[in-house]
Write an enzyme that holds these catalytic residues in place. Sequence first.
Site, PDB file in Angstrom:
ATOM      1  N   CYS A  31      40.067  -7.507 -29.146  1.00  0.00           N
ATOM      2  CA  CYS A  31      39.793  -6.446 -28.171  1.00  0.00           C
ATOM      3  C   CYS A  31      38.384  -6.603 -27.575  1.00  0.00           C
ATOM      4  CB  CYS A  31      39.936  -5.099 -28.885  1.00  0.00           C
ATOM      5  SG  CYS A  31      39.236  -3.685 -28.027  1.00  0.00           S
ATOM      6  N   CYS A  34      36.157  -3.537 -27.820  1.00  0.00           N
ATOM      7  CA  CYS A  34      35.673  -3.389 -29.197  1.00  0.00           C
ATOM      8  C   CYS A  34      34.424  -4.240 -29.413  1.00  0.00           C
ATOM      9  CB  CYS A  34      36.752  -3.797 -30.191  1.00  0.00           C
ATOM     10  SG  CYS A  34      38.255  -2.804 -30.099  1.00  0.00           S
TER      11      CYS A  34
END
Length: 107
Positions: A31, A34
């Site tokens: 991600c 993230c």
Amino acid sequence: MAQTVHFDAQSFQAARKSGGVLLADFFATWCMPCRMLEPVIQQLAADYEGRAAVGKVDIDELRELAEEYRVQSVPTVIIFKDGEPVETLVGVRPLDTLKSALDRALQ
């Protein structure tokens, strides 16, 4: 600077049940948002060392935890107080927003 804890199921439950405040960053290695949040989480770990636990939960490794806390998108930050979730923030958030949320939980 304090290291961010990468929780496994056992260490997460221990931190959650410790009776204090816990910030858990539910993330995935694939991600990109993230990854953008990672330095913010590291800064929080350093700034709140000794006052709140700050750690990361890999949703691919700990799928059961992600399902239990209804994490539907990453990153999701959940703040726990006395073992119970008190605030959930979805998406990349600035340091000040997360600090405010932690400060509310610490009151």
